[in-house]
Design an enzyme around this catalytic site. Structure first.
Site, PDB file in Angstrom:
ATOM      1  N   ASP A  31      45.664  12.034  16.796  1.00 24.25           N
ATOM      2  CA  ASP A  31      44.488  12.751  16.306  1.00 24.25           C
ATOM      3  C   ASP A  31      43.267  12.320  17.106  1.00 24.25           C
ATOM      4  OD1 ASP A  31      42.967  14.413  14.803  1.00 24.25           O
ATOM      5  OD2 ASP A  31      42.902  13.117  13.035  1.00 24.25           O
ATOM      6  N   CYS A  67      27.975  13.048 -26.981  1.00 20.87           N
ATOM      7  CA  CYS A  67      27.580  12.749 -28.363  1.00 20.87           C
ATOM      8  C   CYS A  67      26.211  12.106 -28.460  1.00 20.87           C
ATOM      9  CB  CYS A  67      28.627  11.866 -29.036  1.00 20.87           C
ATOM     10  SG  CYS A  67      28.685  10.202 -28.351  1.00 20.87           S
ATOM     11  N   CYS A 109      31.972   5.109 -23.895  1.00 18.70           N
ATOM     12  CA  CYS A 109      31.351   5.694 -25.071  1.00 18.70           C
ATOM     13  C   CYS A 109      32.175   5.127 -26.226  1.00 18.70           C
ATOM     14  CB  CYS A 109      31.455   7.220 -25.048  1.00 18.70           C
ATOM     15  SG  CYS A 109      31.020   7.936 -26.640  1.00 18.70           S
ATOM     16  N   LYS A 118      51.759  12.812  16.257  1.00 19.83           N
ATOM     17  CA  LYS A 118      50.729  13.797  16.600  1.00 19.83           C
ATOM     18  C   LYS A 118      49.410  13.033  16.602  1.00 19.83           C
ATOM     19  CE  LYS A 118      49.136  18.437  15.537  1.00 19.83           C
ATOM     20  NZ  LYS A 118      47.725  18.140  15.638  1.00 19.83           N
ATOM     21  N   LYS A 148      52.472  18.422   9.571  1.00 26.52           N
ATOM     22  CA  LYS A 148      51.176  17.835   9.218  1.00 26.52           C
ATOM     23  C   LYS A 148      51.298  16.996   7.952  1.00 26.52           C
ATOM     24  CE  LYS A 148      47.876  19.658  11.897  1.00 26.52           C
ATOM     25  NZ  LYS A 148      46.881  20.475  11.337  1.00 26.52           N
ATOM     26  N   CYS A 194      33.248  10.715 -30.995  1.00 26.49           N
ATOM     27  CA  CYS A 194      32.686  11.491 -29.876  1.00 26.49           C
ATOM     28  C   CYS A 194      33.589  12.691 -29.579  1.00 26.49           C
ATOM     29  CB  CYS A 194      32.562  10.621 -28.638  1.00 26.49           C
ATOM     30  SG  CYS A 194      32.069  11.558 -27.181  1.00 26.49           S
TER      31      CYS A 194
HETATM   32  S1  IVH Z   1      52.565  19.017  22.447  1.00 22.65           S
HETATM   33  C1  IVH Z   1      52.281  23.611  23.739  1.00 22.65           C
HETATM   34  N1  IVH Z   1      52.538  16.613  21.493  1.00 22.65           N
HETATM   35  O1  IVH Z   1      47.908  18.541  18.738  1.00 22.65           O
HETATM   36  C2  IVH Z   1      51.688  22.590  22.856  1.00 22.65           C
HETATM   37  N2  IVH Z   1      50.596  17.953  21.178  1.00 22.65           N
HETATM   38  O2  IVH Z   1      47.659  21.998  17.943  1.00 22.65           O
HETATM   39  C3  IVH Z   1      51.942  21.254  23.417  1.00 22.65           C
HETATM   40  N3  IVH Z   1      48.781  16.800  20.024  1.00 22.65           N
HETATM   41  O3  IVH Z   1      45.533  19.809  20.410  1.00 22.65           O
HETATM   42  C4  IVH Z   1      51.370  20.209  22.603  1.00 22.65           C
HETATM   43  N4  IVH Z   1      49.816  14.877  19.753  1.00 22.65           N
HETATM   44  O4  IVH Z   1      47.038  18.509  22.077  1.00 22.65           O
HETATM   45  C5  IVH Z   1      51.854  17.755  21.633  1.00 22.65           C
HETATM   46  N5  IVH Z   1      52.671  14.431  20.752  1.00 22.65           N
HETATM   47  C6  IVH Z   1      51.973  15.563  20.898  1.00 22.65           C
HETATM   48  C7  IVH Z   1      50.661  15.710  20.403  1.00 22.65           C
HETATM   49  C8  IVH Z   1      50.003  16.930  20.567  1.00 22.65           C
HETATM   50  C9  IVH Z   1      48.688  15.549  19.545  1.00 22.65           C
HETATM   51  C10 IVH Z   1      47.704  17.812  19.912  1.00 22.65           C
HETATM   52  C11 IVH Z   1      47.658  18.893  20.947  1.00 22.65           C
HETATM   53  C12 IVH Z   1      46.888  19.997  20.244  1.00 22.65           C
HETATM   54  C13 IVH Z   1      47.259  19.791  18.831  1.00 22.65           C
HETATM   55  C14 IVH Z   1      48.230  20.869  18.371  1.00 22.65           C
END
Ligand code: IVH
Length: 719
Positions: free
Chosen positions: A152, A453, A468, A150, A356, A473
């Site tokens: 960022d 103290c 300390c 995921k 997450k 104390c």
């Molecule tokens: S799929 C229908 N895959 O994470 C949803 N999202 O709330 C399709 N994000 O802003 C999203 N990496 O854009 C998907 N490998 C990944 C991702 C990803 C980051 C983001 C996405 C969104 C948030 C999810």
């Protein structure tokens, strides 16, 4: 040249594409128009291809000089022939198109978000739901999942018409995004024209809209902030803000100077292209077109869901090694027809879930710095923060470690600070956001005296810690009492820091033995201490007298003697008297006990007040000897040849401590449950490992069970 390629090693590399270093004859003044147009086209294709090799594949075929030559030739031709200029030429990446606001653009499909999972249980629950919703057995049988990082960064939507990049937008509110096309054009990994490498035989689709994430690598973010600090310019709080800030510029020349990169991960619209059946197939197709796709996306059959869950944890553990930031992983049903069948709830697809990772960072204000006096007298500066939510928990305090930490980072009261919370570790202040200062922030000085103290504080030479050193104390005593009655030690029900503070302040407790001589009648007169409560507290104190010896030893708070070391020591000595009588060399011979611990124990018991304390505890009825301890098999035999797995949070031992304890007794600790596992040690919030152990019939133990097993190990010694 504005599109300067970063210097790199190119020893012995030759141009391998025909015509790459051909002459510039066609560009000469008066050259034939058609030949010029053809050469311009050829140069654009070549440059695109070589940029792709450089930026996306990280595997260039040309040296910098060769590449610069091609690029310079194209620039010269476009200058000499303005009629041939085109906004999908690689030369327009340099930015310069200025708009005074971002236009709104409607996304072709709503830009949905993802439901979150925070535990392994959540992942299993999601899988069950997916399987329930797929009505046909046959459908369930062919379920496959893909696991993706995921990313960022800043979510972007990219449009291609007949292979040309025509529009790029932010996610916005999910329906309308901001048109940031000129800025996205400056992102070198984003092909302005697809396919990038026509020789792969993949044709441009008539229309393609993809979703991706623009991001900045951690090193580039840090280097940028360092330069900004040197120039007293504004810095960014994290790479995500940096990426977003860089692309949401009204002047794309600013974007062009920023090291923004891109991953794409979803096809939103595809017309006149390949027939896609799966998410993994879609990713392969996007990669074939030359779009940047994360190369390590994995597939798991439903039968391997456990392995997938383990891979999620493993990914989480090594995510900091990645060059870019990820805040989790996304698990998707691979089959697109099944995705369609599963559909959505509200804004979230049912076919995907985001797991997450905890340990995120947030920005908040540092309101004050206060001192905390620990049980050994160490004085720790703590941050008092404006409360902020981090990973689902409200954080209002964080550690600032010591005086040097505050000085080195120039942390001032009133600063906006970056705070990090990682698992159950104490939150910490990472750094101040210097660029957000108003000028009212106050530098901080370590006070000269103990806040409790009033005695002078001491910082020994060569040490970072301040102490300390007043043994009397009250703050130290409060912490020691809190530790003694705590869960890892004597575990007195209903007794915590509040009671420790109250009883020390009222003069009921001067040392640990006083806990067993509390004036209960007087306590009953105190506000909030009704009969029932006092009765429970008294019963808790009474019950603690029978705790195992190792718990008592842990409670004394001897330096370096935590629960594991206490277990090791008390497995060898059947009484505290025997331990007190042992010379350092003897302690040193015990497996797992080194000279540092041995010296600390001997030092502690060399002081008469500490010996008196043990005597007074014994007189109060606290168990200090195990004279009836049965004889046991040879040392370390208890767990030898046994394989353990630990899951969940144990009440007293950390994972590392439990592991060390098992290993010190000859056992082995592995990461996952299998047929070879002898015991699963189970704590609170145990995850899928417990399910698996139950299925495989693996024996389970709680912490007490583990300690009992360990205690039945080495030969005891009586005084
Ligand atoms: S799929 C229908 N895959 O994470 C949803 N999202 O709330 C399709 N994000 O802003 C999203 N990496 O854009 C998907 N490998 C990944 C991702 C990803 C980051 C983001 C996405 C969104 C948030 C999810």
């Amino acid at each position: 040249m504005s599109d300067k390629v970063e210097p790199q090693e190119t020893v012995g590399r030759e141009a391998t594409v025909d015509g790459a270093v051909s002459s510039t004859a066609a560009g000469g003044a008066g050259g034939d128009e058609a030949a010029v147009a053809a050469r311009v086209q050829e140069l654009r294709d070549l440059i695109r291809y070589h940029q792709y090799r450089y930026y996306v594949l990280d595997d260039p075929e040309l040296s910098d000089a060769e590449f610069d030559k091609l690029f310079g030739e194209l620039q010269a031709l476009e200058e000499a022939h303005p009629e041939l200029r085109s906004d999908d030429s690689p030369t327009v990446r340099v930015g310069g198109l200025v708009s005074d606001r971002f236009e709104k653009t409607r996304h072709p499909t709503p830009m949905l978000s993802l439901a979150n999972a925070f535990s392994e249980e959540d992942l299993f629950a999601w899988r069950e739901r997916v399987k329930r919703l797929l009505s046909e057995e046959e459908e369930r049988a062919r379920l496959v999942y893909v696991l993706e990082p995921k990313f960022d960064g800043l979510t972007v939507v990219l449009h291609y018409e007949q292979g040309r990049f025509t529009l790029g937008a932010t996610r916005g509110d999910g329906v309308l995004g901001e048109n940031i096309t000129p800025n996205l054009r400056t992102v070198r990994e984003l092909p302005l024209h697809i396919p990038v490498d026509p020789r792969r035989g993949v044709a441009a689709p008539a229309r393609l809209v993809v979703r991706g994430e623009a991001y900045v690598e951690k090193v580039d973010f840090e280097a940028f902030n360092r330069r900004q600090i040197a120039q007293e310019e504004r810095t960014f709080a994290n790479p995500r803000n940096f990426a977003a800030g860089s692309l949401r510029q009204l002047d794309s020349r600013i974007s062009a100077g920023r090291p923004v990169k891109l991953w794409v991960y979803q096809v939103l619209v595809l017309e006149g292209g390949a027939a896609l059946a799966t998410q993994s197939g879609a990713l392969a197709y996007l990669a074939d077109l030359g779009l940047p796709v994360y190369p390590d996306v994995r597939r798991y059959a439903d039968a391997d869901f456990e392995t997938l869950v383990e891979a999620v944890a493993a990914f989480g553990a090594r995510r900091h090694d990645l060059p870019f930031e990820v805040d989790g992983v996304v698990i998707k049903v691979d089959d697109l027809a099944q995705q369609a069948q599963l559909g959505f709830t509200g804004k979230d697809p049912r076919w995907a879930i985001a797991y997450k990772f905890s340990g995120q960072e947030e920005v908040t204000r540092l309101l004050d710095i206060v001192l905390n006096v620990g049980r050994t007298g160490v004085v720790t500066p703590n941050a008092v923060l404006e409360p902020v939510q981090i990973g689902g928990v409200t954080v209002s305090k964080a550690t600032l470690h010591n005086e040097d930490y505050i000085k080195a980072l120039d942390i001032r009261v009133g600063d906006q600070v970056l705070v990090k919370r990682a698992g159950d570790v104490i939150p910490k202040v990472l750094r101040p956001l210097v660029e957000l200062r108003s000028g009212d922030e106050q530098p901080w000085q370590m006070p000269a005296t103990c806040p409790t103290c009033g005695q002078p504080l001491v910082r020994p030479e060569g040490e970072a810690a301040t102490y300390c050193v007043n043994n009397a104390c009250p703050a130290q005593l409060v912490r020691l009492v809190e530790h003694f009655v705590g869960r890892g030690a004597m575990d007195v029900e209903g007794f915590g820091i509040r009671q420790a503070e109250l009883f020390v302040e009222r003069g009921y407790i001067h040392d640990l033995a006083d806990i067993y001589a509390l004036p209960w009648d007087e306590i009953r007169q105190l506000e909030g201490y009704g009969d029932k409560r006092v009765e429970n507290l008294q019963a808790g104190v009474e019950a603690s007298k029978q705790r195992p010896l190792a718990r008592l030893l842990t409670g004394l708070g001897i330096r370096y003697v935590g629960s594991v070391v206490a277990e090791l020591l008390m497995a060898h000595f059947a009484s505290l008297d025997a331990l007190m009588a042992a010379p350092a060399e003897e302690l040193n011979r015990i497996d797992g006990i080194g000279p540092r611990i041995a010296a600390s124990v001997v030092d502690y018991f060399s002081l008469q007040p500490n010996r008196d304390l043990v005597r007074r505890l014994a007189e109060a009825g606290v168990r200090t000897a195990d004279l009836d301890r049965p004889a046991r098999p040879a040392a370390a035999a208890a767990l030898s040849g046994k394989t353990f797995v630990i899951t969940g949070t144990l009440p007293a031992l950390s994972r590392d401590e439990a592991k060390a304890l098992i290993e010190a007794h000859g056992g082995k600790v592995t990461g996952s449950v299998s047929g070879k596992t002898d015991f699963l040690v189970v704590g609170e919030n145990a995850g899928s490992k417990l399910d698996k152990a139950t299925r495989l019939g693996v024996a389970t133990l709680d912490e007490a069970g583990l300690l009992a097993l360990v205690a039945s190990g080495p030969e005891p010694r009586t005084a």
